[in-house]
Design an enzyme around this catalytic site. Sequence first.
Site, PDB file in Angstrom:
ATOM      1  N   CYS A 181       0.869  -1.171   0.000  1.00  0.00           N
ATOM      2  CA  CYS A 181       0.000   0.000   0.000  1.00  0.00           C
ATOM      3  C   CYS A 181       0.910   1.226   0.000  1.00  0.00           C
ATOM      4  O   CYS A 181       2.046   1.145  -0.459  1.00  0.00           O
ATOM      5  CB  CYS A 181      -0.967  -0.013   1.177  1.00  0.00           C
ATOM      6  SG  CYS A 181      -0.183  -0.023   2.811  1.00  0.00           S
ATOM      7  N   PHE A 182       0.452   2.354   0.516  1.00  0.00           N
ATOM      8  CA  PHE A 182       1.275   3.551   0.398  1.00  0.00           C
ATOM      9  C   PHE A 182       2.520   3.489   1.279  1.00  0.00           C
ATOM     10  O   PHE A 182       3.639   3.713   0.825  1.00  0.00           O
ATOM     11  CB  PHE A 182       0.463   4.807   0.725  1.00  0.00           C
ATOM     12  CG  PHE A 182       1.242   6.076   0.524  1.00  0.00           C
ATOM     13  CD1 PHE A 182       1.651   6.456  -0.745  1.00  0.00           C
ATOM     14  CD2 PHE A 182       1.615   6.864   1.595  1.00  0.00           C
ATOM     15  CE1 PHE A 182       2.394   7.613  -0.948  1.00  0.00           C
ATOM     16  CE2 PHE A 182       2.360   8.029   1.406  1.00  0.00           C
ATOM     17  CZ  PHE A 182       2.746   8.391   0.129  1.00  0.00           C
TER      18      PHE A 182
END
Length: 365
Positions: A93-94
């Site tokens: 994810c980020f």
Amino acid sequence: MDTKDYQRLFLQDVPLIDVRAPIEFQQGAFPSAINLPLMNDSERQIVGTCFKQHGQEAAIALGHSLVNGKARDERTQAWIERCHKQPEGYLYCFRGGLRSQLVQQWLHEAGVDYPRVLGGYKALRNFLLDTLETVAALPMVIVGGNTGCGKTLLINELTAGIDLEGIACHRGSSFGRTLVKQSTQINFENQLAVKMLKKQHAGCRHWVLEDESRIIGSNNLPLGLFNSMQQAPLVAIDDPFEVRVARLQDEYIDKMRLAFEQAYGQEQGWQHYDEYLHHGLFAIRRRLGLERFQQLRQRLVSALQLQRTGGNSEAHQQWLIPLLQHYYDPMYRYQLEKKTQRIIFRGNYAEVREFLMTYSQNSGE
């Protein structure tokens, strides 16, 4: 099993599952990544607002309520199918935090253990930005010369060559667009970094790059790399005028017509091809001057009519030749004259190619 070995991921094109929202993926991702989001764009926005207003626990609870039931089952099934297809991959994810951990947990509950990238997208992106700084410090040679002298062709023949225009999907001039849409600035930088990382790992200790401006279409060269290019030694290709005209006609006239018609069909492809040539000329109308622009445009219209009815493209030389003589050649000569002190070799295409093939040995690299 989770990893921080970012270099291996890029060198080996390890498959990546990006669980960020689609809008995040569109803004920037990696060549080997596919987007299978935990939340769609609207869900992400709602959860983000909740996080700002009420904190992390409330945002997590809201996220669970939004991605539940059928939505959760469908997204989990998509992740499972991808994991089975690419068992050697990783998810991220980020920042490698809540979203990827949650996806990893749901996969585990479904009987699939799949690793994630620690640090997520941000760490991978920072690794590539650091890579660009490192590779920009390596020695390089710049290939210059008038338009049509085969600079890009030559660079693609060399092991140390990096085709900046190819990565940018643009040939750098007003006629430079291709049928492939240019990527975002972030994706351009990511692809460039991965390309140079692989070449460096394979043994490249110097680069051969085309003499480019800072901007290639809508993509900007990384500043560190561009600055290094402005200080590097330069070789200049001096090919005969008629050879350059033939190359340009082949690349920008004949091959572009064929490419447009293959992509869109004969009728619609011709319209795209016609618009492409007109747009290229129109983009430099102010630099040409109104009178010369109108003359060349009329010749272009006539050439297109003859090509459409007779299939022969030679009439395009009626506008292509004066465009070179009065616009492109003076511009390139002026730019090259400012770099005279950096020129270490001049010759035709074959001579420059031979020089660059042995450049690393000659320079002791």
